[in-house]
Motif scaffolding. Structure first.
Motif, PDB file in Angstrom:
ATOM      1  N   ALA A 164     -15.000  43.053  75.509  1.00  0.00           N
ATOM      2  CA  ALA A 164     -16.030  42.567  74.582  1.00  0.00           C
ATOM      3  C   ALA A 164     -15.777  43.012  73.152  1.00  0.00           C
ATOM      4  O   ALA A 164     -16.280  42.396  72.208  1.00  0.00           O
ATOM      5  N   GLY A 165     -14.989  44.072  72.977  1.00  0.00           N
ATOM      6  CA  GLY A 165     -14.848  44.700  71.659  1.00  0.00           C
ATOM      7  C   GLY A 165     -14.316  43.806  70.570  1.00  0.00           C
ATOM      8  O   GLY A 165     -14.691  43.954  69.403  1.00  0.00           O
ATOM      9  N   GLY A 166     -13.435  42.880  70.919  1.00  0.00           N
ATOM     10  CA  GLY A 166     -12.867  42.031  69.883  1.00  0.00           C
ATOM     11  C   GLY A 166     -13.583  40.722  69.679  1.00  0.00           C
ATOM     12  O   GLY A 166     -13.244  39.956  68.770  1.00  0.00           O
ATOM     13  N   ASN A 167     -14.567  40.445  70.508  1.00  0.00           N
ATOM     14  CA  ASN A 167     -15.235  39.149  70.427  1.00  0.00           C
ATOM     15  C   ASN A 167     -15.857  38.873  69.063  1.00  0.00           C
ATOM     16  O   ASN A 167     -15.704  37.780  68.512  1.00  0.00           O
ATOM     17  N   LEU A 168     -16.557  39.851  68.532  1.00  0.00           N
ATOM     18  CA  LEU A 168     -17.260  39.606  67.282  1.00  0.00           C
ATOM     19  C   LEU A 168     -16.300  39.385  66.128  1.00  0.00           C
ATOM     20  O   LEU A 168     -16.590  38.627  65.197  1.00  0.00           O
ATOM     21  N   ALA A 169     -15.135  40.064  66.182  1.00  0.00           N
ATOM     22  CA  ALA A 169     -14.127  39.832  65.151  1.00  0.00           C
ATOM     23  C   ALA A 169     -13.548  38.424  65.272  1.00  0.00           C
ATOM     24  O   ALA A 169     -13.267  37.751  64.272  1.00  0.00           O
ATOM     25  N   LEU A 170     -13.370  37.955  66.490  1.00  0.00           N
ATOM     26  CA  LEU A 170     -12.756  36.656  66.726  1.00  0.00           C
ATOM     27  C   LEU A 170     -13.722  35.505  66.504  1.00  0.00           C
ATOM     28  O   LEU A 170     -13.352  34.461  65.964  1.00  0.00           O
ATOM     29  N   ASP A 171     -14.974  35.679  66.918  1.00  0.00           N
ATOM     30  CA  ASP A 171     -15.925  34.573  66.881  1.00  0.00           C
ATOM     31  C   ASP A 171     -16.173  34.083  65.461  1.00  0.00           C
ATOM     32  O   ASP A 171     -16.134  32.881  65.187  1.00  0.00           O
ATOM     33  N   THR A 172     -16.443  35.006  64.550  1.00  0.00           N
ATOM     34  CA  THR A 172     -16.682  34.610  63.162  1.00  0.00           C
ATOM     35  C   THR A 172     -15.410  34.063  62.535  1.00  0.00           C
ATOM     36  O   THR A 172     -15.445  33.095  61.770  1.00  0.00           O
ATOM     37  N   THR A 173     -14.276  34.675  62.851  1.00  0.00           N
ATOM     38  CA  THR A 173     -13.000  34.233  62.287  1.00  0.00           C
ATOM     39  C   THR A 173     -12.674  32.806  62.710  1.00  0.00           C
ATOM     40  O   THR A 173     -12.322  31.953  61.882  1.00  0.00           O
ATOM     41  N   VAL A 174     -12.786  32.532  63.999  1.00  0.00           N
ATOM     42  CA  VAL A 174     -12.439  31.208  64.522  1.00  0.00           C
ATOM     43  C   VAL A 174     -13.339  30.129  63.927  1.00  0.00           C
ATOM     44  O   VAL A 174     -12.859  29.089  63.446  1.00  0.00           O
ATOM     45  N   LEU A 175     -14.640  30.332  63.940  1.00  0.00           N
ATOM     46  CA  LEU A 175     -15.548  29.316  63.412  1.00  0.00           C
ATOM     47  C   LEU A 175     -15.355  29.132  61.913  1.00  0.00           C
ATOM     48  O   LEU A 175     -15.314  28.001  61.414  1.00  0.00           O
ATOM     49  N   LEU A 176     -15.231  30.239  61.175  1.00  0.00           N
ATOM     50  CA  LEU A 176     -15.098  30.156  59.720  1.00  0.00           C
ATOM     51  C   LEU A 176     -13.866  29.357  59.316  1.00  0.00           C
ATOM     52  O   LEU A 176     -13.889  28.630  58.310  1.00  0.00           O
ATOM     53  N   GLU A 177     -12.792  29.451  60.079  1.00  0.00           N
ATOM     54  CA  GLU A 177     -11.544  28.793  59.700  1.00  0.00           C
ATOM     55  C   GLU A 177     -11.534  27.299  60.017  1.00  0.00           C
ATOM     56  O   GLU A 177     -10.559  26.614  59.732  1.00  0.00           O
ATOM     57  N   PHE A 178     -12.596  26.792  60.596  1.00  0.00           N
ATOM     58  CA  PHE A 178     -12.770  25.348  60.791  1.00  0.00           C
ATOM     59  C   PHE A 178     -13.900  24.790  59.923  1.00  0.00           C
ATOM     60  O   PHE A 178     -14.055  23.582  59.808  1.00  0.00           O
ATOM     61  N   LEU A 179     -14.702  25.646  59.342  1.00  0.00           N
ATOM     62  CA  LEU A 179     -15.998  25.246  58.786  1.00  0.00           C
ATOM     63  C   LEU A 179     -15.898  24.796  57.327  1.00  0.00           C
ATOM     64  O   LEU A 179     -15.278  25.474  56.503  1.00  0.00           O
ATOM     65  N   PRO A 180     -16.513  23.662  56.976  1.00  0.00           N
ATOM     66  CA  PRO A 180     -16.612  23.269  55.564  1.00  0.00           C
ATOM     67  C   PRO A 180     -17.425  24.306  54.788  1.00  0.00           C
ATOM     68  O   PRO A 180     -18.344  24.928  55.346  1.00  0.00           O
ATOM     69  N   HIS A 181     -17.111  24.463  53.516  1.00  0.00           N
ATOM     70  CA  HIS A 181     -17.761  25.525  52.754  1.00  0.00           C
ATOM     71  C   HIS A 181     -19.264  25.338  52.647  1.00  0.00           C
ATOM     72  O   HIS A 181     -20.023  26.312  52.687  1.00  0.00           O
ATOM     73  N   LYS A 182     -19.725  24.111  52.545  1.00  0.00           N
ATOM     74  CA  LYS A 182     -21.167  23.883  52.398  1.00  0.00           C
ATOM     75  C   LYS A 182     -21.951  24.348  53.619  1.00  0.00           C
ATOM     76  O   LYS A 182     -23.148  24.596  53.530  1.00  0.00           O
ATOM     77  N   GLN A 183     -21.292  24.444  54.740  1.00  0.00           N
ATOM     78  CA  GLN A 183     -21.957  24.923  55.960  1.00  0.00           C
ATOM     79  C   GLN A 183     -21.613  26.384  56.249  1.00  0.00           C
ATOM     80  O   GLN A 183     -21.777  26.854  57.369  1.00  0.00           O
ATOM     81  N   GLY A 184     -21.154  27.123  55.242  1.00  0.00           N
ATOM     82  CA  GLY A 184     -20.798  28.521  55.451  1.00  0.00           C
ATOM     83  C   GLY A 184     -21.958  29.377  55.932  1.00  0.00           C
ATOM     84  O   GLY A 184     -21.755  30.387  56.618  1.00  0.00           O
ATOM     85  N   TRP A 185     -23.171  28.977  55.609  1.00  0.00           N
ATOM     86  CA  TRP A 185     -24.357  29.731  56.034  1.00  0.00           C
ATOM     87  C   TRP A 185     -24.500  29.759  57.552  1.00  0.00           C
ATOM     88  O   TRP A 185     -25.185  30.630  58.108  1.00  0.00           O
ATOM     89  N   ILE A 186     -23.820  28.852  58.250  1.00  0.00           N
ATOM     90  CA  ILE A 186     -23.908  28.801  59.710  1.00  0.00           C
ATOM     91  C   ILE A 186     -23.311  30.066  60.331  1.00  0.00           C
ATOM     92  O   ILE A 186     -23.713  30.475  61.425  1.00  0.00           O
ATOM     93  N   ILE A 187     -22.371  30.703  59.642  1.00  0.00           N
ATOM     94  CA  ILE A 187     -21.799  31.954  60.142  1.00  0.00           C
ATOM     95  C   ILE A 187     -22.891  33.013  60.257  1.00  0.00           C
ATOM     96  O   ILE A 187     -22.925  33.804  61.203  1.00  0.00           O
ATOM     97  N   THR A 188     -23.795  33.037  59.285  1.00  0.00           N
ATOM     98  CA  THR A 188     -24.931  33.962  59.358  1.00  0.00           C
ATOM     99  C   THR A 188     -25.865  33.579  60.499  1.00  0.00           C
ATOM    100  O   THR A 188     -26.314  34.432  61.277  1.00  0.00           O
TER     101      THR A 188
END
Length: 510
Positions: A164-188
């Motif tokens: 489980a330890g690396g999940n939080l590092a990976l989850d935000t990274t993976v989604l952010l690298e596909f996400l349009p900037h205007k929807q960056g708030w979705i990471i929060t």
């Protein structure tokens, strides 16, 4: 138009001037890229890819990724609560001499997992870590439910924590690298999944522990009459296994385009983005030729991936300029402080309040777990509020995090109703902070080194969690010092948030 770069000069001007050998940060489209005289290709390619992602826009693919990435948040919070929820029942059954091994071993596993999964995601790619970490966690969570003794229970907690330890590092990274900037708030907003995991943990505990556990009135505790904690682990493991299967069946995840870009795999970059655009009938014009015209990226990997120099390169990449170094240092400091202050606050608070005359009324297992479910359910709206606040120009990511200082009011609790009410308020407030920090961290880390930086941040957080368990073992709970020390630490978090040099929400006009 909001500021797009930290320099008034273009890459071409920088190349021809005296600063050509000095690192300069570009922070466009919510993406931090280090531009140097030998890394013009990275700068230009990242701009092209960010433009392409923004042109494609938000699609059902991103909704699926939001859920699949969120599963990692939910699994992490669900499993992180298991040792603390079940500890008293496990101790009653096995009667060990040291009674905090479950929490301690979990934090050790979480620390190791954050470092290993985080760094490996920058070295060998996001795909394998993203697909395998939850499966690894599910297996050992289930096995922990069959632990024959206290030592094996501690070992299995460490192993599930490693997964489980690396999940939080990976989850935000993976989604952010596909996400349009205007929807960056979705990471929060994604941190709301953390509250979902906590709530599920509470319901599982509420269903099993009061009904299938050893009674305090019984003279001895045996396995047949104390199966509740085992059912909790097995149920949690089964749920995480379902999540892990969903990750490899709902979407055939290949690799994030930005990792492929840093590997000079231009064909894969175009293939992935073109596949999304074609499936959802979105405009897409980026070509392999355009990327190749930018040249070869040379600064994001060492000559050999299987070397210490590769690891050190990713660490060094977090501190290339003074401003970037300050940002990274403050992020790491914030993760360390909250990793110590938050668990200490809850470890010492019950004894502190009891010593000051707090009356908590009925203390049955049913009431205890009912209140636990109510409190954890209110962890879900915290990130939702944070997602709204961080979109307000005068507040943004940084000032949203200042809200955490609200926690200091908790020391006024004197009865059961106040305890439940303030617990709910604290749950909302702390998840506003955590949700924002989880999103802010990958946003201000350079893309080529993002998973490594996130992994180190989480590892520091876990290490301070270990410290909190040790402090709780040996420190006195009869004085005011621990609680007010926590208050000072929460204040330090607010100061650090104000000093953060970057504001992702303002990097580009919405």
């Amino acid at each position: 138009m909001a500021e797009k770069t930290m320099s008034d000069k273009s890459p071409e001007q920088l190349m021809s001037g005296e600063q050509s050998l000095q690192p300069v940060l570009s922070y466009r489209h919510g993406e931090m890229v280090t531009f140097t005289g030998i890394d013009e290709a990275l700068f230009k390619k990242m701009e092209l890819v960010n433009d392409a992602i923004d042109t494609i826009g938000f699609t059902p693919f991103h909704v699926k990724m939001f859920c699949l990435s969120g599963f990692g948040y939910a699994a992490d919070s669900l499993l992180a609560f298991l040792p603390s929820m079940t500890n008293s029942y496990v101790v009653a059954e096995f009667t060990p001499s040291y009674k905090r091994a479950g929490q301690l071993s979990l934090y050790i596993g979480l620390l190791a997992g954050a470092l290993v999964w985080g760094s490996s995601a920058d070295i060998i790619g996001r795909k394998w870590a993203f697909n395998l970490s939850l499966f690894f966690t599910a297996i050992f969570a289930t096995v922990a439910g069959g632990s024959p003794n206290y030592a094996s229970w501690g070992v299995f907690n460490a192993l599930l924590g490693f997964g489980a330890g690396g999940n939080l590092a990976l989850d935000t990274t993976v989604l952010l690298e596909f996400l349009p900037h205007k929807q960056g708030w979705i990471i929060t907003l994604m941190a709301a999944w953390w509250g979902v995991g906590q709530t599920i943990a509470g319901f599982i505990a509420w269903g099993f522990l009061p009904n299938f556990s050893w009674s305090l009135t019984a003279p001895t505790c045996t396995k047949p009459e104390n199966m509740g904690w085992r059912y909790v682990y097995i149920t949690a493991g089964a749920l995480v296994l379902v999540m892990s299967v969903a990750r490899v069946t709902v979407i055939r995840f290949k690799e994030t385009p930005k990792y492929s870009l840093c590997r000079n795999d231009d064909e894969k970059v175009v293939e992935v983005l073109d596949g999304i655009a074609t499936k959802y009938k979105r405009q897409f014009s980026l070509t392999i030729a355009e990327l190749q015209e930018c040249g070869q990226v040379r600064s994001t990997h060492a000559s050999s991936k299987a070397s210490l120099s590769e690891v050190f390169l990713h660490i060094k990449g977090l501190f290339l300029t003074k401003k970037e170094g300050l940002s990274t240092s403050l992020v790491l400091l914030s993760w360390a402080i909250i990793g110590l202050a938050y668990p200490l606050f809850y470890i010492f608070l019950p004894d502190y309040l009891s010593s000051r005359g707090a009356e908590f009324g009925e203390s049955s297992a049913f009431i205890t777990w009912r209140n636990y479910v109510i409190t954890n359910t209110l962890a879900i709206p915290g990130p939702m509020i944070a997602a709204c606040l961080c979109r307000i120009p005068l507040i943004g990511r940084r000032y949203t995090m200042v809200i955490v200082t609200f926690l200091l009011a908790y020391t006024a609790v004197r009865n059961d109703a106040q305890n439940l009410g303030f617990s709910c308020a604290v749950s909302v407030a702390i998840n506003i902070y955590y949700g924002t920090l989880y999103a802010y961290t990958p946003e201000v880390l350079p893309s080529a080194h993002r998973a490594t930086g996130s992994g180190i941040s989480l590892a520091l957080n876990r290490f301070m969690g270990i410290v909190s368990v040790i402090v709780a073992t040996f420190a006195s709970t009869t004085t005011d010092v621990p609680v007010y020390l926590c208050g000072a630490l929460f204040g330090a978090l607010a100061i650090a948030a104000v000093l953060f040099p970057y504001e992702p929400a303002k990097s580009r006009a919405e």
